[in-house]
Design an enzyme around this catalytic site. Sequence first.
Site, PDB file in Angstrom:
ATOM      1  N   ARG A 177      40.956  22.161 -36.777  1.00 21.32           N
ATOM      2  CA  ARG A 177      42.047  23.093 -36.453  1.00 21.32           C
ATOM      3  C   ARG A 177      43.020  22.482 -35.444  1.00 21.32           C
ATOM      4  O   ARG A 177      44.182  22.874 -35.385  1.00 21.32           O
ATOM      5  CB  ARG A 177      41.474  24.419 -35.967  1.00 21.32           C
ATOM      6  N   LYS A 226      27.004  16.612 -33.968  1.00 20.14           N
ATOM      7  CA  LYS A 226      26.318  17.306 -35.061  1.00 20.14           C
ATOM      8  C   LYS A 226      24.871  16.818 -35.150  1.00 20.14           C
ATOM      9  O   LYS A 226      24.570  15.707 -34.715  1.00 20.14           O
ATOM     10  CB  LYS A 226      27.003  16.983 -36.394  1.00 20.14           C
TER      11      LYS A 226
END
Length: 486
Positions: free
Chosen positions: A333, A259
């Site tokens: 996920r 990130k």
Amino acid sequence: GLVLGVYSSEKDDGAAQFTSAGDAFDRLVSGKLRELLSVCGPPLKKGKTRIFHGLHQDFPSVAVVGLGKKNAGVNDQENWNEGKENIRAAVAVGCRQIQDLEIPCVEVDPCGDAQAAAEGAVLGLHEYNELKQKKKPVVTPQLHGSAESEAWQKGVIYAEGQNLARYLMEAPANYITPIKFAEHIEQKLRSFSNVKVHIRPESWIATQQMGAFLSVAKGSAEPPIFLEIHYLGGANTSDSPLVFVGKGVTFDSGGISLKPSSGMDAMRADMGGAATICSAIVTAAALNLPLNIIGLAPLCENMPSGKANKPGDVVRAKNGKTIQVDNTDAEGRLLLADALCYAHDFNARAIVNAATLTGAMDVALGSAATGVFTNSSWLWTHLYEASILTGDRVWRMPLFEHYTKQVTDCPLADLSNIGKYSRAGGACTAAAFLKEFVTASHWAHLDIAGVMSNKDEVPYLRKGMAGRPTRTLVEFAARLSQDSHN
């Protein structure tokens, strides 16, 4: 200190319309409060406050707060109970004013809804300052008067539940590691005889063949933990439970798909899903809700290292499906895939998972509401009705086949962990990915990325991690327990 409510005037004369507690106090001080309010400027607007000193020896400082219209109820445009929200916001402002005066105790007018007043007080005063030497004075809010004490206590429990989630989310990632998170929740539940907590180590996770979860965890020096909570509040311990599943990434660097550094510190709260579902179970136990709840939280860090997932790697989930990891920052996920497979072992009445899953959810709804993707209209109705009462809103999002095709069209594996059109409908493709691990007919996925933190949007929460939608999950569980009684 004392916090009293006043309604907006229905008439043009601008005379203050007190709550019954406000009226009683005004009589006690021979009408001086009404007199002071009328001479010190225009009528109090909703959420605004005025402080008066020296009116009564028991209450050296009195904060009068504007509650808006007296008969405000459910606002269909806003999807919440406006009266309750007005009370929460007004009481929070009043309590903070008393705190600024360094008064250690405040009595709060129930304002006609003691639960909402308690929530406003307890949520409004909460602040994470564990690690500061200079702390704000602790203020203990109490109910003013003896009526409605049960509703007040219920509000305190609801708000303390959300504050627990805020505490866990706000704490630095070196203080709340996977094991420390699990131990903190275990300690909170220790006093309840009908709760069992299992802190599952990496070896157990491996025996469960949770390859997707382990692939995320292996990039970090912190070992993963699978936290499993059983709250047996139902009349029959064998009754089908409600199963809560929460994403527990205690720090998310993005892994190899790193990130940007600006704002990365906020990723200490990427375990917001686990924090809210665990706090909701702690609250359900405190309320002694008559239903069985199981909480599942896969806990780990997502870090870049020589052992971390690489873009293009293929991993195998618990149900045997293979997943191509095209972006290591779409890791939530992967954890949830395995936890959802495991959730099916419990013959659940409903499975509800919560996760700070996608930046796309924040883009879609901002902090106004939690996005809900569900295959069950029954489940949606319960969540939606719960959220109207709590003011912590939900909004239904699509689970179309359209999105499923975008994650199943994958060159190397059964599924890709990102949609093939990259940014388009990112929250929806993430939900479609999770749906591939669900066979239960009542399942809801709550994407809480947009409601993770608060700047100033929710007036009764200070700036920082929000702990949303803990109260909605609790209210939902409470409604479900009534359902099973009827």
